[in-house]
Design a protein around this motif. Sequence first.
Motif, PDB file in Angstrom:
ATOM      1  N   MET A  32     -27.089   6.208  -1.557  1.00 24.11           N
ATOM      2  CA  MET A  32     -26.426   5.279  -0.640  1.00 24.11           C
ATOM      3  C   MET A  32     -25.458   6.019   0.268  1.00 24.11           C
ATOM      4  N   GLU A  33     -25.290   5.502   1.483  1.00 25.09           N
ATOM      5  CA  GLU A  33     -24.302   6.016   2.425  1.00 25.09           C
ATOM      6  C   GLU A  33     -22.994   5.285   2.157  1.00 25.09           C
ATOM      7  N   THR A  34     -21.930   6.039   1.895  1.00 27.23           N
ATOM      8  CA  THR A  34     -20.615   5.448   1.675  1.00 27.23           C
ATOM      9  C   THR A  34     -19.642   6.009   2.703  1.00 27.23           C
ATOM     10  N   ALA A  35     -18.421   5.525   2.687  1.00 27.49           N
ATOM     11  CA  ALA A  35     -17.404   6.008   3.613  1.00 27.49           C
ATOM     12  C   ALA A  35     -17.093   7.491   3.391  1.00 27.49           C
ATOM     13  N   LYS A  36     -17.297   7.981   2.185  1.00 23.06           N
ATOM     14  CA  LYS A  36     -17.005   9.387   1.857  1.00 23.06           C
ATOM     15  C   LYS A  36     -18.241  10.280   1.863  1.00 23.06           C
ATOM     16  N   GLY A  37     -19.395   9.747   2.223  1.00 28.71           N
ATOM     17  CA  GLY A  37     -20.627  10.541   2.250  1.00 28.71           C
ATOM     18  C   GLY A  37     -21.728   9.880   1.450  1.00 28.71           C
TER      19      GLY A  37
END
Length: 78
Positions: A32-37
């Motif tokens: 998954m793409e998250t705010a931290k990578g």
Amino acid sequence: MGIRYEVIAAGETYTNKAGEEKKRWNKIGVVMETAKGLSLKMETVPVNWNGWAMLSEPKPREEKPKTGGFDDLDDMPF
């Protein structure tokens, strides 16, 4: 947070109707793409897994195989 990849691993082998030996591929997690990578979420670990997995782009919802459920109560055989 969106799913970028499905994590798949080769499972047991089987023989199709044409007599060819094939591998069964199992989804074992997602990336998954998250705010931290990018983040990896493992959903299962196969028995006798050799540690290798492949990343594939998620298929659109209509291309995924049906799970054998019923879309409507009228579809039930009883």
